[in-house]
Design a protein around this motif. Structure first.
Motif, PDB file in Angstrom:
ATOM      1  N   ALA A   1     -63.077 -27.436  14.848  1.00 49.92           N
ATOM      2  CA  ALA A   1     -64.276 -28.131  16.003  1.00 49.92           C
ATOM      3  C   ALA A   1     -63.887 -29.149  17.555  1.00 49.92           C
ATOM      4  O   ALA A   1     -62.750 -29.096  17.389  1.00 49.92           O
ATOM      5  N   GLU A   2     -64.551 -28.902  17.899  1.00 53.97           N
ATOM      6  CA  GLU A   2     -64.292 -29.347  19.578  1.00 53.97           C
ATOM      7  C   GLU A   2     -63.886 -31.776  19.247  1.00 53.97           C
ATOM      8  O   GLU A   2     -62.668 -32.158  20.038  1.00 53.97           O
ATOM      9  N   SER A   3     -64.663 -32.109  17.767  1.00 56.01           N
ATOM     10  CA  SER A   3     -64.384 -33.463  17.669  1.00 56.01           C
ATOM     11  C   SER A   3     -63.000 -33.494  17.205  1.00 56.01           C
ATOM     12  O   SER A   3     -62.236 -34.901  17.008  1.00 56.01           O
ATOM     13  N   GLY A   4     -62.459 -32.461  16.381  1.00 54.15           N
ATOM     14  CA  GLY A   4     -61.297 -32.247  15.740  1.00 54.15           C
ATOM     15  C   GLY A   4     -61.513 -32.792  14.221  1.00 54.15           C
ATOM     16  O   GLY A   4     -60.174 -32.658  13.743  1.00 54.15           O
ATOM     17  N   LEU A   5     -62.501 -32.682  14.122  1.00 50.77           N
ATOM     18  CA  LEU A   5     -62.897 -33.403  12.930  1.00 50.77           C
ATOM     19  C   LEU A   5     -63.244 -32.149  11.754  1.00 50.77           C
ATOM     20  O   LEU A   5     -64.537 -31.620  11.972  1.00 50.77           O
ATOM     21  N   LEU A   6     -62.974 -31.998  10.674  1.00 45.29           N
ATOM     22  CA  LEU A   6     -63.579 -31.255   9.635  1.00 45.29           C
ATOM     23  C   LEU A   6     -64.833 -31.370   9.307  1.00 45.29           C
ATOM     24  O   LEU A   6     -65.003 -30.189   9.475  1.00 45.29           O
ATOM     25  N   ALA A   7     -65.214 -32.467   9.552  1.00 43.06           N
ATOM     26  CA  ALA A   7     -67.119 -32.434   9.074  1.00 43.06           C
ATOM     27  C   ALA A   7     -67.439 -31.809  10.435  1.00 43.06           C
ATOM     28  O   ALA A   7     -68.632 -30.813   9.715  1.00 43.06           O
ATOM     29  N   ASP A   8     -67.688 -31.419  11.627  1.00 43.61           N
ATOM     30  CA  ASP A   8     -67.491 -30.316  11.865  1.00 43.61           C
ATOM     31  C   ASP A   8     -67.570 -29.019  12.184  1.00 43.61           C
ATOM     32  O   ASP A   8     -67.516 -28.069  13.541  1.00 43.61           O
ATOM     33  N   THR A   9     -66.659 -28.903  11.240  1.00 41.44           N
ATOM     34  CA  THR A   9     -66.137 -27.235  10.991  1.00 41.44           C
ATOM     35  C   THR A   9     -67.738 -26.698   9.785  1.00 41.44           C
ATOM     36  O   THR A   9     -68.580 -27.414   9.563  1.00 41.44           O
ATOM     37  N   ASN A  10     -67.626 -24.937  10.045  1.00 37.15           N
ATOM     38  CA  ASN A  10     -68.052 -24.448   9.130  1.00 37.15           C
ATOM     39  C   ASN A  10     -67.429 -24.762   7.517  1.00 37.15           C
ATOM     40  O   ASN A  10     -67.908 -23.722   6.673  1.00 37.15           O
ATOM     41  N   PHE A  11     -66.394 -25.342   7.484  1.00 35.33           N
ATOM     42  CA  PHE A  11     -65.325 -25.141   5.641  1.00 35.33           C
ATOM     43  C   PHE A  11     -66.432 -26.021   5.245  1.00 35.33           C
ATOM     44  O   PHE A  11     -67.239 -26.458   4.849  1.00 35.33           O
ATOM     45  N   SER A  12     -65.898 -25.572   3.541  1.00 34.69           N
ATOM     46  CA  SER A  12     -67.159 -25.262   1.972  1.00 34.69           C
ATOM     47  C   SER A  12     -66.046 -25.428   0.999  1.00 34.69           C
ATOM     48  O   SER A  12     -65.118 -24.631   0.914  1.00 34.69           O
ATOM     49  N   ALA A  13     -67.192 -26.280   0.213  1.00 37.10           N
ATOM     50  CA  ALA A  13     -66.135 -26.347  -1.169  1.00 37.10           C
ATOM     51  C   ALA A  13     -65.633 -25.103  -1.902  1.00 37.10           C
ATOM     52  O   ALA A  13     -64.422 -24.823  -2.669  1.00 37.10           O
ATOM     53  N   ASP A  14     -66.685 -24.093  -1.115  1.00 39.50           N
ATOM     54  CA  ASP A  14     -66.338 -22.567  -2.236  1.00 39.50           C
ATOM     55  C   ASP A  14     -65.314 -22.410  -1.374  1.00 39.50           C
ATOM     56  O   ASP A  14     -64.716 -20.669  -1.670  1.00 39.50           O
ATOM     57  N   ASP A  15     -64.881 -22.572  -0.204  1.00 46.01           N
ATOM     58  CA  ASP A  15     -63.966 -21.193   0.585  1.00 46.01           C
ATOM     59  C   ASP A  15     -62.739 -21.082  -0.155  1.00 46.01           C
ATOM     60  O   ASP A  15     -62.024 -22.667  -1.119  1.00 46.01           O
ATOM     61  N   MET A  16     -61.765 -20.480  -0.198  1.00 47.54           N
ATOM     62  CA  MET A  16     -60.712 -20.064  -0.774  1.00 47.54           C
ATOM     63  C   MET A  16     -59.102 -21.170  -0.344  1.00 47.54           C
ATOM     64  O   MET A  16     -59.010 -21.927  -0.565  1.00 47.54           O
ATOM     65  N   ALA A  17     -59.444 -21.416   1.047  1.00 47.31           N
ATOM     66  CA  ALA A  17     -59.047 -22.528   1.530  1.00 47.31           C
ATOM     67  C   ALA A  17     -59.247 -23.751   1.544  1.00 47.31           C
ATOM     68  O   ALA A  17     -57.970 -24.712   1.339  1.00 47.31           O
ATOM     69  N   ALA A  18     -60.033 -23.928   0.735  1.00 47.77           N
ATOM     70  CA  ALA A  18     -59.727 -25.159   0.024  1.00 47.77           C
ATOM     71  C   ALA A  18     -59.437 -25.404  -1.560  1.00 47.77           C
ATOM     72  O   ALA A  18     -58.875 -26.895  -1.502  1.00 47.77           O
ATOM     73  N   HIS A  19     -58.769 -24.641  -1.650  1.00 44.46           N
ATOM     74  CA  HIS A  19     -58.302 -24.691  -3.178  1.00 44.46           C
ATOM     75  C   HIS A  19     -56.469 -23.922  -3.002  1.00 44.46           C
ATOM     76  O   HIS A  19     -55.930 -24.150  -4.217  1.00 44.46           O
ATOM     77  N   VAL A  20     -56.219 -24.223  -1.888  1.00 44.35           N
ATOM     78  CA  VAL A  20     -54.823 -23.040  -1.746  1.00 44.35           C
ATOM     79  C   VAL A  20     -54.130 -24.024  -1.333  1.00 44.35           C
ATOM     80  O   VAL A  20     -52.770 -23.502  -1.626  1.00 44.35           O
ATOM     81  N   CYS A  21     -54.220 -25.458  -1.107  1.00 43.57           N
ATOM     82  CA  CYS A  21     -53.097 -26.168  -0.661  1.00 43.57           C
ATOM     83  C   CYS A  21     -51.681 -26.282  -1.580  1.00 43.57           C
ATOM     84  O   CYS A  21     -52.705 -26.061  -3.025  1.00 43.57           O
TER      85      CYS A  21
END
Lengths: 237, 491
Positions: free
Chosen positions: A180-200
């Motif tokens: 995101a240009e702002s560098g903030l997660l809120a300005d991306t299309n990240f979603s709680a359903d993403d695998m990326a949300a659960h893989v850390c």
């Protein structure tokens, strides 16, 4: 037709053609320490925790193809000593304050350090200044704990098809960023359903307002050490 | 009042005696005395020289992390910080009324904490002074000496503390630095086996707690001149109390009294504590000096902790502790007792109260419940106050819309008692040291007075004879005249 096999610390491990040493070992419930490997994602070979000796030479077991007759060493004093040094470097590069970290008890870095009996950080702490990104309403990014395993990068790119995360810059300056240009997660299309949300594997990508809801004694690694847990299969977080 | 001994008129001509450090674990402190050529005390100060920085580095952290992080302020009573911050965060998440299970589990945790901390302070840290004498043989003036001469007393102290730690373990997951309380509730209740394990011993714990009150009461009655007069000074006092004016260490509203016992304010909502309390800063110590705004810094300082609480409440809601409170009130002839050593007596009354409360809660099936969490309308600011073992503990936070802490203010018990401890040090210095050659035994008198308030400062001084105490005598040019060192090697 008889199964092809190799040996891991003297134990016979069967494998299918195309499997890596790590994949075959996991299928046989043999533990090789790892932080950047996930069975549902392409191997990256970057954390080097899974380094083994194949016929006497160091290699990353998550990227090395299994072959018949290989003699693989993993659980040796030499390799575990090297793994401890790698863990110590990961600990001092970030701000890993386990006593107040909500990932404590569920953290693969912490559990692997316990497994390999890392008793001190040994090296001087970097104490980097890494502000938290709390912009997203449901998720928080605490970059202090990032070990640059790139699991979220690969999950977002290869499974979620989103490219929310990336590793920016190079060498010692490498850092996790969001798209995101702002560098903030809120300005991306990240979603709680993403695998990326659960893989850390550590405590960077955290669901908000749920920290510490599992009591001590019932957390993942309170019950079993990381080496004794069932090995995850492809598709599992 | 001994304000005049806070700062000497001509310090450059005086000899400096420093007790440094008083502590090496929970609260680094030192005492400095300035003496004239006749060893007359001209200045006495208790300095708290630690700087922790929690109020700063908690900023920018998510609010749900706070109760776990801030408890690291202390290893003796972390539950107090854990619960005070959780109560503040309850306000943030709009949990106005916790579920019965959550409230009772937290209370159980807190009373376990009161029990273990009070037992630790009385038996391990202070009983050597009280049983052997303030200037007795230093080699025996410790818990090992107590265990040799009074084995039953020492054993009871150890087991009382152990029981309190077990209550904490069952409610918070660990004996020290657990995670039981979370904003809006708790993360676990008790299982039946956990409850039964505690029930098995609680009868004995209540009985031993009662014995402990009798022990300290007997000491007062046998030597009332010493116990009532040692380091005594008049002060206002403050604590939170239950809605009915009864002793409640977990929740309530603020009541303050003047030195004569007249009520200054009552039923005050602690969310508004900033309207009541101001903090003064002095250049010679890191610790602030809180005072009641209405009375100003000179007359508005106050005392917190057991001595204040037991005299501030109208009653104690458990029968045995209430009986002991009445005896204490009768002893002091219905006027406030201002003796620092009275802390020990009231502390033991509170330990008995905590034991009785644990017994009551263990017989309440709500502690086995499964309804652990609640929430409501989100707020930006919250204050949590609890009566910690050593006194009123205030946690105050602001949290932004992204859930990160933007402001933190903590006023801990030791800070409330800062001026009071300084007063006690001055009183003892004037009573015992003034005009005398300094000896270890005389210096221990000062530590006895400090210990009465705050075991965080006394833990190192009773560390089995290894307390790193060094006293230096300097002339007015700063040259060393003589030094006295107490260590494991010579002590």
């Amino acid at each position: 037709m008889s199964e092809a096999t190799f040996t891991l610390d003297g134990k016979t491990i069967p494998f299918r053609e195309g499997q890596t040493i790590m994949q075959a070992a996991m299928a046989a419930a043999a533990y090789i320490p790892r932080l950047c490997y996930h069975p549902g994602l392409k191997p990256h070979g970057s954390c080097k925790l899974c380094t083994v000796k194949v016929n006497g030479r160091h290699t990353a077991s998550c990227t090395y193809q299994a072959q018949p007759g290989l003699a693989v060493e993993s659980d040796t004093e030499e390799l575990n000593g090297e793994r401890r040094s790698l863990l110590q470097m990961l600990f001092v590069e970030g701000n890993h304050f386990c006593p107040s970290c909500e990932a404590s008890g569920n953290c693969q870095l912490q559990a692997t350090a316990y497994e390999l009996k890392m008793m001190t950080p040994h090296y001087d702490h970097f104490f980097p200044d890494r502000p938290v990104d709390a912009s997203h309403p449901e998720y928080l990014l605490d970059f202090n704990r990032c070990i640059l395993c790139s699991l979220c990068v690969r999950a977002s790119r290869d499974v979620d098809g989103k490219n929310v995360f990336a590793l920016a810059e190079r060498g010692i300056k490498t850092r996790l960023i969001v798209n995101a240009e702002s560098g903030l997660l809120a300005d991306t299309n990240f979603s709680a359903d993403d695998m990326a949300a659960h893989v850390c594997p550590v405590g960077v990508i955290l669901r908000k307002r749920t920290g510490f809801s599992v009591p001590i004694g019932q957390r993942t690694y309170d019950i079993n050490p990381i080496s004794a847990l069932p090995q995850p299969k492809a598709g599992e977080s | 009042m001994t304000h005049s001994f806070e700062t000497a008129a001509r310090p450059e001509n005086l000899r400096r005696v420093a007790i440094d450090p008083l502590s090496r674990v929970e609260g680094h402190g030192k005492v400095t005395l300035l003496l004239d050529e006749n060893n007359k005390v001209q200045q006495a100060r208790l300095h708290i020289v630690e700087f922790r920085g929690f109020e700063k580095f908690i900023q920018g952290r998510p609010y749900w992390e706070v109760p776990v992080m801030v408890q690291r302020l202390c290893g003796i009573c972390p539950v107090s910080h854990h619960l005070a911050s959780s109560k503040a965060m309850d306000v943030i998440v709009g949990a106005k009324q916790l579920t019965p299970t959550a409230e009772k589990i937290r209370r159980l945790m807190h009373y376990g904490q009161i029990l273990q901390s009070h037992a630790l302070h009385f038996f391990h840290l202070s009983s050597p002074d009280l049983l052997f004498g303030f200037d007795s043989d230093m080699a025996k003036r410790n818990i090992v000496g107590v265990a040799e001469k009074y084995p039953d007393t020492a054993r009871q102290g150890v087991l009382l503390r152990k029981f309190g730690q077990e209550v904490i373990r069952h409610t918070a997951g660990k004996r020290i630095h657990g995670t039981g309380a979370i904003p809006g509730g708790v993360n676990k209740s008790l299982t039946v086996p956990e409850r039964d394990e505690l029930l098995k011993d609680i009868g004995q714990i209540v009985a031993w707690s009662r014995d402990a009150v009798h022990l300290i009461k007997q000491m007062h009655n046998q030597n009332s001149a010493l116990y009532d007069g040692f380091g005594a000074f008049r002060a206002n006092f403050m604590s939170i109390l239950g809605d009915d004016g009864a002793l409640d260490l977990y929740h309530g509203s603020l009541r303050g009294r003047d030195a004569d016992g007249n009520i200054l304010f009552d039923g005050m909502d602690y969310q508004d504590y900033t309207a009541l309390i101001e903090e003064d800063v002095k250049p010679w110590t890191y610790m602030k000096f809180p005072y009641l705004k209405s009375r100003g810094p000179q007359d508005g300082w106050y005392r917190v902790g057991p001595l204040s609480r037991v005299q501030n409440c109208d009653a104690i809601p458990t029968p045995l502790a209430e009986m002991e409170r009445r005896e204490f009130i009768d002893y002091s002839a219905n006027t406030p007792l201002h003796a620092p050593l009275g802390y020990h007596w009231t502390r033991m009354i509170e330990m008995l109260f905590a034991a009785e409360m644990i017994n009551e809660l263990l017989h309440d099936d709500d502690i086995l419940g499964t309804d652990l969490m609640t929430s409501g309308e989100r707020a930006e600011e919250g204050v949590g106050v609890i009566e910690a073992p050593r006194g009123t503990l205030i946690h105050h936070y602001r949290v932004d819309e992204n859930d990160l802490v933007t402001m933190c203010n903590l006023i801990v018990s030791t800070t409330h008692n800062n001026q009071a401890m300084n007063e006690a040090v001055r009183q003892v210095a004037l009573q015992y040291l003034d005009g005398n050659e300094i000896t270890e035994g005389l210096l221990n008198h000062i530590e006895v007075a400090i210990r009465a308030f705050d075991p965080c400062l006394s833990c190192a001084t009773h560390a089995l004879g290894k307390m790193p105490l060094q006293v230096e005598l300097l002339d007015n040019t700063g040259a060393m005249l003589s030094t006295f060192t107490r260590s494991a090697d010579n002590g």
